[in-house]
Scaffold this active site. Structure first.
Site, PDB file in Angstrom:
ATOM      1  N   LYS A 207      -3.490   0.190  -9.578  1.00 12.75           N
ATOM      2  CA  LYS A 207      -3.394   1.127  -8.549  1.00 12.75           C
ATOM      3  C   LYS A 207      -1.998   1.774  -8.814  1.00 12.75           C
ATOM      4  O   LYS A 207      -1.076   1.040  -9.256  1.00 12.75           O
ATOM      5  CB  LYS A 207      -3.417   0.437  -7.126  1.00 12.75           C
ATOM      6  CG  LYS A 207      -2.977   1.426  -5.832  1.00 12.75           C
ATOM      7  CD  LYS A 207      -3.088   0.843  -4.457  1.00 12.75           C
ATOM      8  CE  LYS A 207      -2.113  -0.275  -4.212  1.00 12.75           C
ATOM      9  NZ  LYS A 207      -0.730   0.188  -4.149  1.00 12.75           N
TER      10      LYS A 207
ATOM     11  N   GLU B 277       0.864   4.880  -6.981  1.00 13.75           N
ATOM     12  CA  GLU B 277       1.351   5.602  -5.611  1.00 13.75           C
ATOM     13  C   GLU B 277       1.441   7.125  -6.200  1.00 13.75           C
ATOM     14  O   GLU B 277       2.309   7.447  -7.253  1.00 13.75           O
ATOM     15  CB  GLU B 277       2.474   4.965  -5.141  1.00 13.75           C
ATOM     16  CG  GLU B 277       2.184   3.427  -4.547  1.00 13.75           C
ATOM     17  CD  GLU B 277       3.532   2.943  -3.897  1.00 13.75           C
ATOM     18  OE1 GLU B 277       4.436   3.662  -3.574  1.00 13.75           O
ATOM     19  OE2 GLU B 277       3.529   1.715  -3.782  1.00 13.75           O
TER      20      GLU B 277
ATOM     21  N   ASP C   2       1.991  -4.772  -5.669  1.00 19.73           N
ATOM     22  CA  ASP C   2       3.681  -4.934  -5.824  1.00 19.73           C
ATOM     23  C   ASP C   2       4.402  -5.651  -4.665  1.00 19.73           C
ATOM     24  O   ASP C   2       5.608  -5.987  -4.458  1.00 19.73           O
ATOM     25  CB  ASP C   2       4.168  -3.956  -6.527  1.00 19.73           C
ATOM     26  CG  ASP C   2       4.236  -2.498  -5.560  1.00 19.73           C
ATOM     27  OD1 ASP C   2       3.648  -2.476  -4.666  1.00 19.73           O
ATOM     28  OD2 ASP C   2       4.764  -1.509  -5.990  1.00 19.73           O
ATOM     29  N   SER C   3       3.560  -5.484  -3.377  1.00 23.89           N
ATOM     30  CA  SER C   3       4.237  -6.034  -2.108  1.00 23.89           C
ATOM     31  C   SER C   3       4.597  -7.646  -2.549  1.00 23.89           C
ATOM     32  O   SER C   3       5.318  -8.105  -1.670  1.00 23.89           O
ATOM     33  CB  SER C   3       3.137  -5.999  -1.062  1.00 23.89           C
ATOM     34  OG  SER C   3       1.846  -6.854  -1.744  1.00 23.89           O
TER      35      SER C   3
ATOM     36  N   ASP D  45      -1.487  -3.583  -9.103  1.00 28.32           N
ATOM     37  CA  ASP D  45      -0.732  -2.426  -8.820  1.00 28.32           C
ATOM     38  C   ASP D  45       0.414  -2.210  -9.857  1.00 28.32           C
ATOM     39  O   ASP D  45       0.707  -2.947 -10.696  1.00 28.32           O
ATOM     40  CB  ASP D  45       0.286  -2.968  -7.831  1.00 28.32           C
ATOM     41  CG  ASP D  45       0.411  -2.024  -6.551  1.00 28.32           C
ATOM     42  OD1 ASP D  45      -0.242  -0.853  -6.606  1.00 28.32           O
ATOM     43  OD2 ASP D  45       0.501  -2.631  -5.478  1.00 28.32           O
TER      44      ASP D  45
ATOM     45  N   GLU E 231      -2.036   4.852   3.663  1.00 29.13           N
ATOM     46  CA  GLU E 231      -1.362   4.071   4.250  1.00 29.13           C
ATOM     47  C   GLU E 231      -0.211   4.859   5.289  1.00 29.13           C
ATOM     48  O   GLU E 231       0.235   5.718   4.832  1.00 29.13           O
ATOM     49  CB  GLU E 231      -0.374   3.103   3.437  1.00 29.13           C
ATOM     50  CG  GLU E 231       0.856   2.221   3.987  1.00 29.13           C
ATOM     51  CD  GLU E 231       1.376   1.155   3.112  1.00 29.13           C
ATOM     52  OE1 GLU E 231       0.977   1.292   1.935  1.00 29.13           O
ATOM     53  OE2 GLU E 231       2.230   0.463   3.641  1.00 29.13           O
TER      54      GLU E 231
END
Ligand code: KIV
Length: 266
Positions: free
Chosen positions: A114, A116, A45-46, A84, A183
């Site tokens: 993925k 978070e 999602d960057s 993501d 991270e």
């Protein structure tokens, strides 16, 4: 064509072979990096920041993630492709989390998702894994938590925070994650987590002891004008190459040097 799987990633950890991961958001880049033999492609999602120009990743939608994942999948990569889950697509309840994870697999074509979070998101990981969708977890500096963290800050420097991250790592493994991104954490902490977990750790700003490494493709190619974090290594200055090419094109068009007959039809 044999595609890499989550089983291959776990075998790589067992064999002590490092796992290479890069983000990717489009077809031509996916073809290039897959041709180079990358192990995993993360449609991160960057993309909200490096492709769409947002301040942070929070505005990214499931539709955007599907669009970019489909573009990557059209390259038919041999790499394991992970999509993501964007902010608000998995935090509300287990039903919507399962539905959105399913869309990234069914409509996007990814082989894993993925998300978070650690202990707080373990039940969600479990619910998605129960649907036979492999999940990569992401702990430490989690960009979707930017407002809680007060910016993109290294996490786990204090003893108490470090213990919390160790507990998070064990929680996501116990919930069934096949790998975990670490991270922005101190290298010794990443080393300890990597040694304690049986699933692969993929580091970004977490030092050399992780089982694999991930970076944002725009960062390693030198495509971003904005601040570049300490953990990024720029492997090329593609921005300069583009600037030179575009400036040359403009100059030739203005001077009437392009197109020549060679670029024209009779
Ligand atoms: O969104 C992303 O690209 C990521 C990686 C940098 C880990 O989450």
């Amino acid at each position: 064509m044999k595609r890499k799987t989550v089983i291959d990633m776990q075998k790589m950890k067992a064999d002590g072979e490092k796992i290479s991961v890069l983000t990717c958001y489009d077809y031509p880049t996916a073809r290039i990096m897959d041709g180079c033999g990358i192990d995993m492609i993360l449609v991160g999602d960057s993309l909200g920041v490096v492709v769409s120009g947002h301040e942070n990743t929070l505005p990214v939608t499931v539709e955007e993630m599907i669009y970019h994942t489909r573009a990557v999948m059209r390259a038919q990569p041999k790499a394991l492709v992970i999509a993501d889950m964007p902010f608000l697509s998995y935090q509300i309840d287990l039903t919507s989390a399962r539905f959105n994870a399913g869309r990234l697999i069914k409509e996007g074509g990814a082989a894993a998702v993925k998300l978070e979070g650690g202990t707080n998101i373990a039940a969600t990981i479990g619910a998605i894994v129960e649907m036979d969708i492999p999940v990569m977890a992401h702990i430490g500096l989690t960009p979707q938590s930017i407002h809680r963290m007060g910016g993109y800050r290294v996490q786990g420097k204090k003893e108490e925070q470090a213990e919390k991250l160790i507990a998070d790592a064990h929680a996501v493994e116990a919930a069934g994650a096949f790998a975990v991104v670490l991270e922005g954490i101190p290298l010794k902490l990443a080393q300890r987590i990597t040694a304690e977990l049986s699933i692969p750790t993929i580091g970004i700003g977490a030092g050399p002891h992780c089982d694999g490494q991930v970076l944002v493709i725009h960062d390693i190619l030198g495509l971003c004008e904005k601040y570049s974090p300490k953990f990024v290594k720029k492997y090329a200055d593609v921005r300069s190459i583009i600037v030179e090419a575009v400036a040359n094109y403009i100059g030739e068009v203005k001077r009437g040097e392009f197109p020549t007959e060679a670029h024209s039809f009779n």
